[in-house]
Write a protein that holds these residues in place. Structure first.
Motif, PDB file in Angstrom:
ATOM      1  N   ASN A  99       9.493 -16.940   6.051  1.00  0.00           N
ATOM      2  CA  ASN A  99       8.251 -17.327   5.374  1.00  0.00           C
ATOM      3  C   ASN A  99       7.852 -18.781   5.634  1.00  0.00           C
ATOM      4  O   ASN A  99       6.798 -19.216   5.213  1.00  0.00           O
ATOM      5  CB  ASN A  99       8.345 -17.064   3.870  1.00  0.00           C
ATOM      6  N   GLU A 100       8.688 -19.552   6.336  1.00  0.00           N
ATOM      7  CA  GLU A 100       8.355 -20.937   6.679  1.00  0.00           C
ATOM      8  C   GLU A 100       7.628 -21.051   8.014  1.00  0.00           C
ATOM      9  O   GLU A 100       7.134 -22.112   8.367  1.00  0.00           O
ATOM     10  CB  GLU A 100       9.630 -21.782   6.730  1.00  0.00           C
ATOM     11  N   ILE A 101       7.571 -19.969   8.780  1.00  0.00           N
ATOM     12  CA  ILE A 101       6.962 -20.006  10.119  1.00  0.00           C
ATOM     13  C   ILE A 101       5.449 -19.999   9.983  1.00  0.00           C
ATOM     14  O   ILE A 101       4.865 -19.114   9.352  1.00  0.00           O
ATOM     15  CB  ILE A 101       7.453 -18.808  10.965  1.00  0.00           C
ATOM     16  N   GLU A 102       4.819 -21.007  10.598  1.00  0.00           N
ATOM     17  CA  GLU A 102       3.365 -21.109  10.554  1.00  0.00           C
ATOM     18  C   GLU A 102       2.708 -20.751  11.873  1.00  0.00           C
ATOM     19  O   GLU A 102       1.656 -20.138  11.894  1.00  0.00           O
ATOM     20  CB  GLU A 102       2.942 -22.519  10.140  1.00  0.00           C
ATOM     21  N   ASP A 103       3.312 -21.146  12.984  1.00  0.00           N
ATOM     22  CA  ASP A 103       2.689 -20.907  14.285  1.00  0.00           C
ATOM     23  C   ASP A 103       3.768 -20.749  15.347  1.00  0.00           C
ATOM     24  O   ASP A 103       4.851 -21.349  15.244  1.00  0.00           O
ATOM     25  CB  ASP A 103       1.756 -22.065  14.647  1.00  0.00           C
ATOM     26  N   LEU A 104       3.463 -19.963  16.358  1.00  0.00           N
ATOM     27  CA  LEU A 104       4.385 -19.722  17.472  1.00  0.00           C
ATOM     28  C   LEU A 104       3.641 -19.948  18.775  1.00  0.00           C
ATOM     29  O   LEU A 104       2.513 -19.481  18.937  1.00  0.00           O
ATOM     30  CB  LEU A 104       4.907 -18.283  17.423  1.00  0.00           C
ATOM     31  N   ASN A 105       4.265 -20.660  19.701  1.00  0.00           N
ATOM     32  CA  ASN A 105       3.659 -20.928  21.002  1.00  0.00           C
ATOM     33  C   ASN A 105       4.673 -20.693  22.105  1.00  0.00           C
ATOM     34  O   ASN A 105       5.870 -20.887  21.907  1.00  0.00           O
ATOM     35  CB  ASN A 105       3.169 -22.385  21.090  1.00  0.00           C
ATOM     36  N   VAL A 106       4.159 -20.308  23.265  1.00  0.00           N
ATOM     37  CA  VAL A 106       4.983 -20.144  24.462  1.00  0.00           C
ATOM     38  C   VAL A 106       4.473 -21.106  25.516  1.00  0.00           C
ATOM     39  O   VAL A 106       3.269 -21.224  25.727  1.00  0.00           O
ATOM     40  CB  VAL A 106       4.916 -18.690  24.992  1.00  0.00           C
ATOM     41  N   GLN A 107       5.392 -21.822  26.150  1.00  0.00           N
ATOM     42  CA  GLN A 107       5.050 -22.700  27.270  1.00  0.00           C
ATOM     43  C   GLN A 107       5.805 -22.213  28.495  1.00  0.00           C
ATOM     44  O   GLN A 107       7.015 -21.978  28.426  1.00  0.00           O
ATOM     45  CB  GLN A 107       5.449 -24.140  26.978  1.00  0.00           C
ATOM     46  N   ARG A 108       5.076 -22.086  29.605  1.00  0.00           N
ATOM     47  CA  ARG A 108       5.705 -21.713  30.872  1.00  0.00           C
ATOM     48  C   ARG A 108       5.831 -22.958  31.725  1.00  0.00           C
ATOM     49  O   ARG A 108       4.956 -23.796  31.750  1.00  0.00           O
ATOM     50  CB  ARG A 108       4.856 -20.686  31.625  1.00  0.00           C
ATOM     51  N   GLY A 109       6.925 -23.081  32.465  1.00  0.00           N
ATOM     52  CA  GLY A 109       7.180 -24.255  33.279  1.00  0.00           C
ATOM     53  C   GLY A 109       6.738 -24.123  34.714  1.00  0.00           C
ATOM     54  O   GLY A 109       7.319 -24.766  35.570  1.00  0.00           O
ATOM     55  N   GLY A 110       5.777 -23.274  35.019  1.00  0.00           N
ATOM     56  CA  GLY A 110       5.284 -23.133  36.377  1.00  0.00           C
ATOM     57  C   GLY A 110       5.562 -21.760  36.949  1.00  0.00           C
ATOM     58  O   GLY A 110       5.963 -20.832  36.245  1.00  0.00           O
ATOM     59  N   PRO A 111       5.347 -21.612  38.260  1.00  0.00           N
ATOM     60  CA  PRO A 111       5.467 -20.288  38.883  1.00  0.00           C
ATOM     61  C   PRO A 111       6.884 -19.700  38.818  1.00  0.00           C
ATOM     62  O   PRO A 111       7.039 -18.501  38.668  1.00  0.00           O
ATOM     63  CB  PRO A 111       5.038 -20.509  40.340  1.00  0.00           C
ATOM     64  N   LEU A 112       7.915 -20.550  38.915  1.00  0.00           N
ATOM     65  CA  LEU A 112       9.279 -20.023  38.834  1.00  0.00           C
ATOM     66  C   LEU A 112       9.557 -19.433  37.458  1.00  0.00           C
ATOM     67  O   LEU A 112      10.219 -18.405  37.340  1.00  0.00           O
ATOM     68  CB  LEU A 112      10.303 -21.109  39.146  1.00  0.00           C
ATOM     69  N   ALA A 113       9.065 -20.072  36.415  1.00  0.00           N
ATOM     70  CA  ALA A 113       9.248 -19.555  35.057  1.00  0.00           C
ATOM     71  C   ALA A 113       8.514 -18.227  34.889  1.00  0.00           C
ATOM     72  O   ALA A 113       9.017 -17.309  34.245  1.00  0.00           O
ATOM     73  CB  ALA A 113       8.769 -20.565  34.031  1.00  0.00           C
ATOM     74  N   PHE A 114       7.335 -18.130  35.495  1.00  0.00           N
ATOM     75  CA  PHE A 114       6.569 -16.884  35.394  1.00  0.00           C
ATOM     76  C   PHE A 114       7.290 -15.758  36.132  1.00  0.00           C
ATOM     77  O   PHE A 114       7.479 -14.672  35.593  1.00  0.00           O
ATOM     78  CB  PHE A 114       5.154 -17.080  35.948  1.00  0.00           C
ATOM     79  N   VAL A 115       7.699 -16.024  37.364  1.00  0.00           N
ATOM     80  CA  VAL A 115       8.409 -15.013  38.159  1.00  0.00           C
ATOM     81  C   VAL A 115       9.754 -14.672  37.519  1.00  0.00           C
ATOM     82  O   VAL A 115      10.159 -13.509  37.472  1.00  0.00           O
ATOM     83  CB  VAL A 115       8.608 -15.505  39.618  1.00  0.00           C
ATOM     84  N   GLY A 116      10.461 -15.677  37.011  1.00  0.00           N
ATOM     85  CA  GLY A 116      11.765 -15.459  36.389  1.00  0.00           C
ATOM     86  C   GLY A 116      11.688 -14.861  35.000  1.00  0.00           C
ATOM     87  O   GLY A 116      12.702 -14.451  34.442  1.00  0.00           O
ATOM     88  N   GLY A 117      10.488 -14.816  34.411  1.00  0.00           N
ATOM     89  CA  GLY A 117      10.321 -14.199  33.103  1.00  0.00           C
ATOM     90  C   GLY A 117      10.873 -15.013  31.955  1.00  0.00           C
ATOM     91  O   GLY A 117      11.338 -14.460  30.973  1.00  0.00           O
ATOM     92  N   TYR A 118      10.817 -16.329  32.062  1.00  0.00           N
ATOM     93  CA  TYR A 118      11.312 -17.166  30.973  1.00  0.00           C
ATOM     94  C   TYR A 118      10.305 -18.257  30.649  1.00  0.00           C
ATOM     95  O   TYR A 118       9.373 -18.512  31.403  1.00  0.00           O
ATOM     96  CB  TYR A 118      12.680 -17.775  31.295  1.00  0.00           C
ATOM     97  N   GLY A 119      10.494 -18.875  29.503  1.00  0.00           N
ATOM     98  CA  GLY A 119       9.622 -19.966  29.069  1.00  0.00           C
ATOM     99  C   GLY A 119      10.234 -20.629  27.855  1.00  0.00           C
ATOM    100  O   GLY A 119      11.342 -20.304  27.430  1.00  0.00           O
ATOM    101  N   ASN A 120       9.497 -21.551  27.278  1.00  0.00           N
ATOM    102  CA  ASN A 120       9.938 -22.245  26.071  1.00  0.00           C
ATOM    103  C   ASN A 120       9.204 -21.661  24.874  1.00  0.00           C
ATOM    104  O   ASN A 120       7.982 -21.541  24.891  1.00  0.00           O
ATOM    105  CB  ASN A 120       9.660 -23.742  26.174  1.00  0.00           C
ATOM    106  N   LEU A 121       9.958 -21.293  23.850  1.00  0.00           N
ATOM    107  CA  LEU A 121       9.385 -20.742  22.628  1.00  0.00           C
ATOM    108  C   LEU A 121       9.403 -21.828  21.562  1.00  0.00           C
ATOM    109  O   LEU A 121      10.455 -22.380  21.243  1.00  0.00           O
ATOM    110  CB  LEU A 121      10.191 -19.528  22.164  1.00  0.00           C
ATOM    111  N   LEU A 122       8.219 -22.161  21.045  1.00  0.00           N
ATOM    112  CA  LEU A 122       8.075 -23.205  20.028  1.00  0.00           C
ATOM    113  C   LEU A 122       7.716 -22.547  18.695  1.00  0.00           C
ATOM    114  O   LEU A 122       6.744 -21.796  18.610  1.00  0.00           O
ATOM    115  CB  LEU A 122       6.980 -24.192  20.422  1.00  0.00           C
TER     116      LEU A 122
END
Length: 161
Positions: A99-122
């Motif tokens: 109940n403390e979560i207000e917003d969630l964001n995903v950041q991708r670090g470029g084409p390798l992150a997109f192809v590799g299927g990973y990113g940063n979850l904020l």
């Protein structure tokens, strides 16, 4: 969700990249040692130093890979917990209730992150609570949506005004 926690580890794509870079550096060092040995087989001091450097690089790569893989995000009935490791012996843990979560964001670090299927979850939390960040999260959009759905169904946070 039940009583079983969900534990998410960092992306294996990043782990493989980390190991490959370490092996390439060690391979270069050992190749240089071999080259020096073929040029002057009697002078063993630089070759021994390079071999020692190669061993240090391989051990450092193994330790870094272990530390990389120790990072985790745990989803359980009480909320989200992220455990980050600074080394083999030191870690930090941050937690927030659903109940403390207000917003969630995903950041991708470029084409390798997109192809590799990973990113940063904020994960942005309510008020003065600590925001959470999970780097190299596999399938970050999936986990963002999962956490968002779970946090919306959590009981409302009651605060003193």
């Amino acid at each position: 969700m039940g009583n079983q926690p969900i534990i998410i580890r960092r992306s294996l794509f990043g782990l493989v990249g980390l190991i490959l870079v370490g092996l390439l550096i060690a391979g270069f060092i050992y190749g240089l040692a071999y080259f020096l040995h073929t040029q002057n087989p009697r002078d063993t001091t630089p070759i021994a130093i390079l071999q020692l450097m190669g061993v240090v690089v391989l051990i450092s790569t193994a330790v870094t890979a272990i530390v990389y893989n120790l990072h985790s995000m745990t989803l359980n009935d009480s909320g989200v917990t992220i455990k980050n490791w600074g080394s083999l012996f030191f870690s930090s843990e941050t937690h927030c209730d659903w109940n403390e979560i207000e917003d969630l964001n995903v950041q991708r670090g470029g084409p390798l992150a997109f192809v590799g299927g990973y990113g940063n979850l904020l994960i942005q939390t309510a008020g003065t609570e600590t925001n959470l960040r999970f780097n190299y999260c596999p399938r970050p959009e999936y986990w963002r949506d999962y956490i968002d759905q779970r946090s919306e169904s959590a009981p409302e946070l009651v605060r003193d005004v």
